[in-house]
Design a protein around this motif. Structure first.
Motif, PDB file in Angstrom:
ATOM      1  N   MET A 209      10.343   8.147   5.709  1.00  0.00           N
ATOM      2  CA  MET A 209       9.595   7.666   4.963  1.00  0.00           C
ATOM      3  C   MET A 209       7.795   7.023   5.551  1.00  0.00           C
ATOM      4  O   MET A 209       8.445   6.772   6.195  1.00  0.00           O
ATOM      5  CB  MET A 209       9.743   6.026   4.659  1.00  0.00           C
ATOM      6  CG  MET A 209      11.808   6.478   3.665  1.00  0.00           C
ATOM      7  SD  MET A 209      11.205   7.112   2.143  1.00  0.00           S
ATOM      8  CE  MET A 209      13.042   7.225   1.113  1.00  0.00           C
ATOM      9  N   PRO A 210       6.942   6.997   4.688  1.00  0.00           N
ATOM     10  CA  PRO A 210       6.950   7.042   2.936  1.00  0.00           C
ATOM     11  C   PRO A 210       6.894   8.828   2.492  1.00  0.00           C
ATOM     12  O   PRO A 210       6.723   9.178   3.146  1.00  0.00           O
ATOM     13  CB  PRO A 210       5.712   6.750   2.837  1.00  0.00           C
ATOM     14  CG  PRO A 210       5.158   6.339   3.766  1.00  0.00           C
ATOM     15  CD  PRO A 210       5.901   6.546   5.195  1.00  0.00           C
TER      16      PRO A 210
ATOM     17  N   PHE B 262       5.153   1.310  -4.571  1.00  0.00           N
ATOM     18  CA  PHE B 262       5.091   1.831  -5.979  1.00  0.00           C
ATOM     19  C   PHE B 262       5.917   2.938  -6.132  1.00  0.00           C
ATOM     20  O   PHE B 262       6.420   3.253  -7.568  1.00  0.00           O
ATOM     21  CB  PHE B 262       3.969   3.326  -5.344  1.00  0.00           C
ATOM     22  CG  PHE B 262       4.054   4.905  -6.329  1.00  0.00           C
ATOM     23  CD1 PHE B 262       3.026   4.662  -7.342  1.00  0.00           C
ATOM     24  CD2 PHE B 262       4.552   5.996  -6.027  1.00  0.00           C
ATOM     25  CE1 PHE B 262       2.687   5.289  -8.548  1.00  0.00           C
ATOM     26  CE2 PHE B 262       5.300   6.943  -7.564  1.00  0.00           C
ATOM     27  CZ  PHE B 262       3.907   6.530  -8.461  1.00  0.00           C
ATOM     28  N   CYS B 263       7.140   3.056  -5.509  1.00  0.00           N
ATOM     29  CA  CYS B 263       8.716   3.463  -5.393  1.00  0.00           C
ATOM     30  C   CYS B 263       9.431   2.287  -5.616  1.00  0.00           C
ATOM     31  O   CYS B 263      10.500   2.405  -6.162  1.00  0.00           O
ATOM     32  CB  CYS B 263       9.316   4.599  -4.820  1.00  0.00           C
ATOM     33  SG  CYS B 263       8.309   6.200  -4.541  1.00  0.00           S
ATOM     34  N   HIS B 264       9.598   1.485  -4.747  1.00  0.00           N
ATOM     35  CA  HIS B 264       9.633   0.232  -4.683  1.00  0.00           C
ATOM     36  C   HIS B 264       9.771  -1.088  -5.104  1.00  0.00           C
ATOM     37  O   HIS B 264      10.191  -1.511  -4.605  1.00  0.00           O
ATOM     38  CB  HIS B 264      10.120  -0.024  -3.247  1.00  0.00           C
ATOM     39  CG  HIS B 264      10.812   1.463  -2.176  1.00  0.00           C
ATOM     40  ND1 HIS B 264      12.243   1.650  -2.341  1.00  0.00           N
ATOM     41  CD2 HIS B 264       9.831   2.305  -1.089  1.00  0.00           C
ATOM     42  CE1 HIS B 264      12.917   2.550  -1.303  1.00  0.00           C
ATOM     43  NE2 HIS B 264      11.543   2.826  -1.499  1.00  0.00           N
ATOM     44  N   GLY B 265       8.591  -1.251  -5.742  1.00  0.00           N
ATOM     45  CA  GLY B 265       8.078  -1.822  -6.538  1.00  0.00           C
ATOM     46  C   GLY B 265       7.978  -3.470  -5.640  1.00  0.00           C
ATOM     47  O   GLY B 265       8.086  -3.034  -4.288  1.00  0.00           O
TER      48      GLY B 265
ATOM     49  N   ALA C 261       6.204  -4.356  11.465  1.00  0.00           N
ATOM     50  CA  ALA C 261       5.914  -5.389  10.210  1.00  0.00           C
ATOM     51  C   ALA C 261       6.501  -5.071   9.755  1.00  0.00           C
ATOM     52  O   ALA C 261       7.276  -5.953   8.693  1.00  0.00           O
ATOM     53  CB  ALA C 261       4.672  -5.122  10.314  1.00  0.00           C
ATOM     54  N   LEU C 262       6.514  -3.969   8.940  1.00  0.00           N
ATOM     55  CA  LEU C 262       7.750  -3.205   7.430  1.00  0.00           C
ATOM     56  C   LEU C 262       8.944  -4.120   7.697  1.00  0.00           C
ATOM     57  O   LEU C 262       9.711  -4.485   6.477  1.00  0.00           O
ATOM     58  CB  LEU C 262       7.757  -2.037   7.332  1.00  0.00           C
ATOM     59  CG  LEU C 262       6.230  -1.253   7.074  1.00  0.00           C
ATOM     60  CD1 LEU C 262       5.839   0.214   7.366  1.00  0.00           C
ATOM     61  CD2 LEU C 262       5.715  -1.629   5.613  1.00  0.00           C
ATOM     62  N   ALA C 263       9.281  -3.969   8.912  1.00  0.00           N
ATOM     63  CA  ALA C 263      10.942  -4.116   8.789  1.00  0.00           C
ATOM     64  C   ALA C 263      10.697  -5.700   8.574  1.00  0.00           C
ATOM     65  O   ALA C 263      12.288  -5.930   7.914  1.00  0.00           O
ATOM     66  CB  ALA C 263      11.800  -3.507   9.994  1.00  0.00           C
TER      67      ALA C 263
ATOM     68  N   VAL D 160       1.351  -1.431   0.067  1.00  0.00           N
ATOM     69  CA  VAL D 160       0.190   0.152  -0.116  1.00  0.00           C
ATOM     70  C   VAL D 160       1.167   1.636  -0.003  1.00  0.00           C
ATOM     71  O   VAL D 160       0.772   2.477  -0.567  1.00  0.00           O
ATOM     72  CB  VAL D 160      -1.129  -0.157   1.289  1.00  0.00           C
ATOM     73  CG1 VAL D 160      -1.853   1.174   0.787  1.00  0.00           C
ATOM     74  CG2 VAL D 160      -1.668  -1.470   1.298  1.00  0.00           C
ATOM     75  N   GLY D 161       2.153   1.168   1.205  1.00  0.00           N
ATOM     76  CA  GLY D 161       2.261   2.546   1.297  1.00  0.00           C
ATOM     77  C   GLY D 161       3.755   2.232   0.348  1.00  0.00           C
ATOM     78  O   GLY D 161       4.933   3.523   0.209  1.00  0.00           O
TER      79      GLY D 161
END
Length: 295
Positions: free
Chosen positions: A108-109, A70-73, A131-133, A66-67
Motif C-alpha cells: 500500500m498504497p 480514495f479507496c478506504h474512505g 503516523a499512518l499506523a 491524500v493517499g
C-alpha cells in the motif's frame, strides 16, 4: 538516677506536646510528597506524551486523506462500487500492525485497485508510516506493532532454539504449506492470487502477517497462535534458509510441478536432441560411404 528519670520525663512531655505533633505531621507530609515526586510519573510528561500522540494522529490523518481515502474512505469506513464490489476494505479495528505491514512492504498504497497488491519499495518514510499506523489505530482497537523481542530467540539455549524450530515446523506444515509450500517459497492461488515467498520477508512482517492476516491469508490472533508459537514459525523459516541443499539444485523449492516441468523440458529435450543428432550423423555417414563406392 533521679536526674536521668527527670530528663526522660521532660523529653516524654516534650514529645507529647502539640508542637511536637505538628512537627512530626509536617515531616511525614514532606517525606510522602518527596517520594511521590520521585517515583510517580510527571503529569507534565504525561500531558506532553498525549500532545505528541495527538500530533502524530493528526499527521497520519493528513497523509491518509491524500493517499488512502480514495479507496478506504475518509474515516476508514471502506468504499463499495456501484455493483457492490469492495473498492477498499474497512480499516476500523485492523490496528497499527496491519498498516505497518501493508505500508512497510510497499503493498500500500496501490496505484489502482487490483486482485492483490505486490510487495515493492516502500512509498512512505518510516516516520510517515508510523503516523499512518497511529491514525488507523485511533479508529478502533486492533493489534499493535510488535517489538523484536516478540519473535527473537535471544536468551534461549541452543537446545531451546532447536525445540522452537521443531515446533515451528509442525505449525507451519499444518497451517501454511497448502499455500506457501513446505519450504515457504510461495505458490499460485485461485482467482489470480498468489502466496508470496515468506523466506524473503523480514521477520517483523512475517509476524505481522500472522497477526493480521493480509489478503486471502487467515489471521492468527494470539488466541489461535500464541506469541511463542508465532516466534517458533519464524525460527523454522530461518532454519530452512540456513539449511544446506543436500539434493543438489532446489529449483526454487517450488515443488513437484516445477521439478516435473524441468525434467520434461530439459531432460527429455536433451535426450530427443541427442537422438536427432545421432540419426542425422548416421545418415550423413551412410551417404558418404555410398558415394565412395559408386565412384
Amino acid at each position: 538516677m533521679r536526674l536521668l528519670n527527670r530528663s526522660a520525663g521532660r523529653l516524654t512531655r516534650g514529645r507529647r506536646g502539640p508542637l511536637a505533633g505538628l512537627v512530626v505531621l509536617l515531616l511525614g507530609l514532606l517525606m510522602t510528597g518527596g517520594l511521590y515526586s520521585a517515583f510517580a510519573p510527571s503529569q507534565q510528561a504525561a500531558a506532553d506524551q498525549a500532545t505528541a500522540d495527538d500530533e502524530l494522529v493528526a499527521q497520519g490523518r493528513e497523509l491518509f486523506l491524500v493517499g488512502c481515502a480514495f479507496c478506504h474512505g475518509k474515516n476508514g469506513e471502506g468504499i463499495e462500487t456501484s455493483d457492490g464490489q469492495q473498492l477498499g476494505p474497512v480499516l476500523v479495528g485492523v490496528g497499527a500492525a496491519a498498516v505497518d505491514f501493508q505500508v512497510g512492504t510497499g503493498r500500500m498504497p496501490l496505484a489502482a485497485p487490483g486482485q492483490q497488491g505486490p510487495s515493492k519499495k516502500q512509498a512512505y518514510s518510516d516516520e510517515e508510516r508510523e503516523a499512518l499506523a497511529a491514525y488507523v489505530a485511533s479508529l478502533g482497537p486492533g493489534p499493535a506493532i510488535p517489538s523484536e523481542q516478540d519473535w527473537s530467540l535471544d536468551g534461549l539455549t541452543d537446545e531451546e532454539q532447536e525445540e522452537a524450530v521443531v515446533r515451528g515446523g509442525q505449525i507451519f506444515l499444518t497451517n501454511c504449506t497448502a499455500c506457501h509450500n513446505f519450504a515457504g517459497s510461495g505458490g499460485a492461488m485461485p482467482e489470480g492470487g498468489y502466496a508470496p515467498n515468506v523466506r524473503e520477508t523480514e521477520e517483523q512482517y512475517v509476524y505481522e502477517a500472522l497477526l493480521t492476516g493480509p489478503g486471502q491469508m487467515p489471521s492468527f490472533s494470539d488466541g489461535n497462535l500464541s506469541q511463542t508459537e508465532k516466534r517458533d514459525v519464524i525460527a523454522y523459516l530461518n532454519s530452512v534458509d540456513e539449511s544446506p541443499d543436500y539434493g543438489g539444485l532446489t529449483l526454487g523449492s517450488l515443488g513437484p510441478v516445477v521439478d516435473g516441468a524441468v525434467t520434461w523440458v530439459v531432460g527429455i529435450g536433451v535426450l530427443v536432441g541427442f537422438a536427432v543428432w545421432i540419426a542425422a550423423h548416421t545418415t550423413r555417414t551412410d551417404r558418404k560411404k555410398k558415394g565412395e563406392v559408386t565412384t
